[in-house]
Design a protein around this motif. Structure first.
Motif, PDB file in Angstrom:
ATOM      1  N   VAL A 181       0.836  -1.202   0.000  1.00 31.38           N
ATOM      2  CA  VAL A 181       0.000   0.000   0.000  1.00 31.38           C
ATOM      3  C   VAL A 181       0.875   1.258   0.000  1.00 31.38           C
ATOM      4  CG1 VAL A 181      -1.631   1.340   1.401  1.00 31.38           C
ATOM      5  CG2 VAL A 181      -2.021  -1.090   1.022  1.00 31.38           C
ATOM      6  N   GLN A 182       1.929   1.263   0.805  1.00 33.29           N
ATOM      7  CA  GLN A 182       2.825   2.420   0.837  1.00 33.29           C
ATOM      8  C   GLN A 182       3.505   2.619  -0.513  1.00 33.29           C
ATOM      9  OE1 GLN A 182       5.424   1.556   4.121  1.00 33.29           O
ATOM     10  NE2 GLN A 182       4.001   2.325   5.652  1.00 33.29           N
ATOM     11  N   THR A 183       3.916   1.536  -1.126  1.00 37.70           N
ATOM     12  CA  THR A 183       4.547   1.624  -2.443  1.00 37.70           C
ATOM     13  C   THR A 183       3.549   2.116  -3.479  1.00 37.70           C
ATOM     14  OG1 THR A 183       6.046  -0.180  -1.857  1.00 37.70           O
ATOM     15  CG2 THR A 183       5.818   0.314  -4.185  1.00 37.70           C
ATOM     16  N   ALA A 184       2.318   1.641  -3.390  1.00 39.06           N
ATOM     17  CA  ALA A 184       1.286   2.077  -4.334  1.00 39.06           C
ATOM     18  C   ALA A 184       1.008   3.571  -4.189  1.00 39.06           C
ATOM     19  CB  ALA A 184       0.005   1.274  -4.122  1.00 39.06           C
ATOM     20  N   GLN A 185       0.981   4.042  -2.942  1.00 39.18           N
ATOM     21  CA  GLN A 185       0.758   5.473  -2.717  1.00 39.18           C
ATOM     22  C   GLN A 185       1.905   6.293  -3.300  1.00 39.18           C
ATOM     23  OE1 GLN A 185       0.275   5.482   1.562  1.00 39.18           O
ATOM     24  NE2 GLN A 185      -1.947   5.548   1.403  1.00 39.18           N
ATOM     25  N   ALA A 186       3.114   5.862  -3.022  1.00 39.76           N
ATOM     26  CA  ALA A 186       4.280   6.585  -3.547  1.00 39.76           C
ATOM     27  C   ALA A 186       4.300   6.532  -5.069  1.00 39.76           C
ATOM     28  CB  ALA A 186       5.568   5.989  -2.981  1.00 39.76           C
ATOM     29  N   GLY A 187       3.972   5.390  -5.636  1.00 42.23           N
ATOM     30  CA  GLY A 187       3.936   5.257  -7.090  1.00 42.23           C
ATOM     31  C   GLY A 187       2.850   6.115  -7.704  1.00 42.23           C
ATOM     32  N   GLY A 188       1.710   6.188  -7.046  1.00 40.58           N
ATOM     33  CA  GLY A 188       0.620   7.051  -7.523  1.00 40.58           C
ATOM     34  C   GLY A 188       1.028   8.510  -7.533  1.00 40.58           C
ATOM     35  N   VAL A 189       1.728   8.913  -6.491  1.00 37.82           N
ATOM     36  CA  VAL A 189       2.223  10.293  -6.425  1.00 37.82           C
ATOM     37  C   VAL A 189       3.234  10.537  -7.541  1.00 37.82           C
ATOM     38  CG1 VAL A 189       3.621  11.895  -5.043  1.00 37.82           C
ATOM     39  CG2 VAL A 189       1.770  10.605  -3.966  1.00 37.82           C
ATOM     40  N   GLU A 190       4.143   9.593  -7.735  1.00 38.98           N
ATOM     41  CA  GLU A 190       5.162   9.732  -8.773  1.00 38.98           C
ATOM     42  C   GLU A 190       4.529   9.838 -10.162  1.00 38.98           C
ATOM     43  OE1 GLU A 190       9.217   7.421 -10.269  1.00 38.98           O
ATOM     44  OE2 GLU A 190       8.137   6.687  -8.518  1.00 38.98           O
ATOM     45  N   LEU A 191       3.560   8.974 -10.441  1.00 40.80           N
ATOM     46  CA  LEU A 191       2.872   9.030 -11.737  1.00 40.80           C
ATOM     47  C   LEU A 191       2.048  10.313 -11.879  1.00 40.80           C
ATOM     48  CD1 LEU A 191       1.765   5.325 -12.138  1.00 40.80           C
ATOM     49  CD2 LEU A 191       3.392   6.557 -13.568  1.00 40.80           C
ATOM     50  N   LEU A 200       2.731  13.233 -10.496  1.00 42.31           N
ATOM     51  CA  LEU A 200       3.672  14.327 -10.756  1.00 42.31           C
ATOM     52  C   LEU A 200       4.176  14.293 -12.201  1.00 42.31           C
ATOM     53  CD1 LEU A 200       5.720  14.334  -7.430  1.00 42.31           C
ATOM     54  CD2 LEU A 200       4.024  16.021  -8.186  1.00 42.31           C
ATOM     55  N   LYS A 201       4.387  13.077 -12.718  1.00 43.28           N
ATOM     56  CA  LYS A 201       4.826  12.933 -14.106  1.00 43.28           C
ATOM     57  C   LYS A 201       3.737  13.462 -15.043  1.00 43.28           C
ATOM     58  CE  LYS A 201       8.091  10.916 -15.393  1.00 43.28           C
ATOM     59  NZ  LYS A 201       9.447  11.300 -15.779  1.00 43.28           N
ATOM     60  N   ALA A 202       2.484  13.129 -14.762  1.00 46.69           N
ATOM     61  CA  ALA A 202       1.369  13.598 -15.593  1.00 46.69           C
ATOM     62  C   ALA A 202       1.236  15.116 -15.528  1.00 46.69           C
ATOM     63  CB  ALA A 202       0.072  12.927 -15.156  1.00 46.69           C
ATOM     64  N   ILE A 203       1.404  15.677 -14.348  1.00 48.33           N
ATOM     65  CA  ILE A 203       1.345  17.135 -14.202  1.00 48.33           C
ATOM     66  C   ILE A 203       2.461  17.796 -15.006  1.00 48.33           C
ATOM     67  CG2 ILE A 203       1.696  19.023 -12.548  1.00 48.33           C
ATOM     68  CD1 ILE A 203       0.162  17.280 -10.499  1.00 48.33           C
ATOM     69  N   ASP A 204       3.644  17.198 -14.968  1.00 53.88           N
ATOM     70  CA  ASP A 204       4.768  17.735 -15.739  1.00 53.88           C
ATOM     71  C   ASP A 204       4.454  17.702 -17.238  1.00 53.88           C
ATOM     72  OD1 ASP A 204       7.482  18.751 -15.986  1.00 53.88           O
ATOM     73  OD2 ASP A 204       7.996  16.760 -16.768  1.00 53.88           O
ATOM     74  N   VAL A 205       3.876  16.600 -17.705  1.00 57.80           N
ATOM     75  CA  VAL A 205       3.503  16.485 -19.126  1.00 57.80           C
ATOM     76  C   VAL A 205       2.484  17.567 -19.485  1.00 57.80           C
ATOM     77  CG1 VAL A 205       2.223  15.017 -20.753  1.00 57.80           C
ATOM     78  CG2 VAL A 205       4.061  14.050 -19.381  1.00 57.80           C
ATOM     79  N   LEU A 206       1.478  17.734 -18.638  1.00 54.59           N
ATOM     80  CA  LEU A 206       0.465  18.759 -18.891  1.00 54.59           C
ATOM     81  C   LEU A 206       1.065  20.160 -18.908  1.00 54.59           C
ATOM     82  CD1 LEU A 206      -2.455  17.351 -16.714  1.00 54.59           C
ATOM     83  CD2 LEU A 206      -2.327  17.416 -19.211  1.00 54.59           C
ATOM     84  N   ARG A 207       1.991  20.411 -17.996  1.00 44.84           N
ATOM     85  CA  ARG A 207       2.632  21.725 -17.911  1.00 44.84           C
ATOM     86  C   ARG A 207       3.431  22.011 -19.189  1.00 44.84           C
ATOM     87  NH1 ARG A 207       5.642  21.233 -13.402  1.00 44.84           N
ATOM     88  NH2 ARG A 207       3.940  21.991 -12.120  1.00 44.84           N
ATOM     89  N   VAL A 208       4.231  21.040 -19.604  1.00 45.46           N
ATOM     90  CA  VAL A 208       5.045  21.208 -20.810  1.00 45.46           C
ATOM     91  C   VAL A 208       4.145  21.433 -22.024  1.00 45.46           C
ATOM     92  CG1 VAL A 208       6.588  19.991 -22.407  1.00 45.46           C
ATOM     93  CG2 VAL A 208       7.053  19.949 -19.962  1.00 45.46           C
ATOM     94  N   ASN A 209       3.089  20.643 -22.145  1.00 49.45           N
ATOM     95  CA  ASN A 209       2.178  20.789 -23.282  1.00 49.45           C
ATOM     96  C   ASN A 209       1.454  22.138 -23.259  1.00 49.45           C
ATOM     97  OD1 ASN A 209       2.931  18.289 -24.216  1.00 49.45           O
ATOM     98  ND2 ASN A 209       1.125  17.247 -23.433  1.00 49.45           N
TER      99      ASN A 209
END
Length: 149
Positions: free
Chosen positions: A57-67, A69-78
């Motif tokens: 569960v902790q790994t899933a939460q951290a992975g969800g946050v990481e993904l 943030l990656k999506a937000i970065d993609v949206l920002r760049v676009n």
């Protein structure tokens, strides 16, 4: 001819109740010990499963946050790219310049989309590997304990 002694066949004089009680006691003690051992193993397995679930569960939460943030970065760049393109379109003086600018923008966006997809795919793969690790380790440990038993 041999004489058959019927009193020996039906005699219960050879029956010793203390031996029966002792055998029953041994049987009960072995059963109780096996139950205690089984409970201890079950308790340990339950605790380990709880720890595995918690780590997952902790790994899933951290992975969800990481993904995320990656999506937000993609949206920002676009978004920044689109806004820059809109500003450039406002300064266009001819149709040829417009088409050249638009073609260049679309080509860059396609290349960027491929790079972003690869980046998100790699991040997703890493998160999935991290997410599977606690379960994989627990399964390997369980298999090792079965091999010992």
């Amino acid at each position: 001819m041999a004489t058959i002694k019927t009193d020996d066949v039906f005699s219960i004089a050879s029956f010793d109740p203390s031996k029966l009680a002792e055998s029953f006691r041994d049987f009960a003690e072995k059963g109780a010990q096996q139950s205690k051992d089984a409970y201890a193993k079950l308790k340990t397995a339950g605790e380990e499963a709880g720890k595995t679930l918690e780590a997952t569960v902790q790994t899933a939460q951290a992975g969800g946050v990481e993904l995320g943030l990656k999506a937000i970065d993609v949206l920002r760049v676009n978004a920044e790219s689109s806004l820059s393109h809109m500003e450039a379109l406002l300064g266009v003086k001819s149709a040829a310049e417009f088409f050249e600018l638009q073609t260049s923008f679309l080509r860059k966006q396609a290349e960027l989309a491929v790079e972003q997809a690869k980046s998100i795919q790699e991040t997703t793969k890493q998160v999935a590997e991290k997410l599977a690790k606690p379960s994989k380790d627990a399964a390997e440990k369980a298999m090792a304990s079965f091999k010992k038993a």
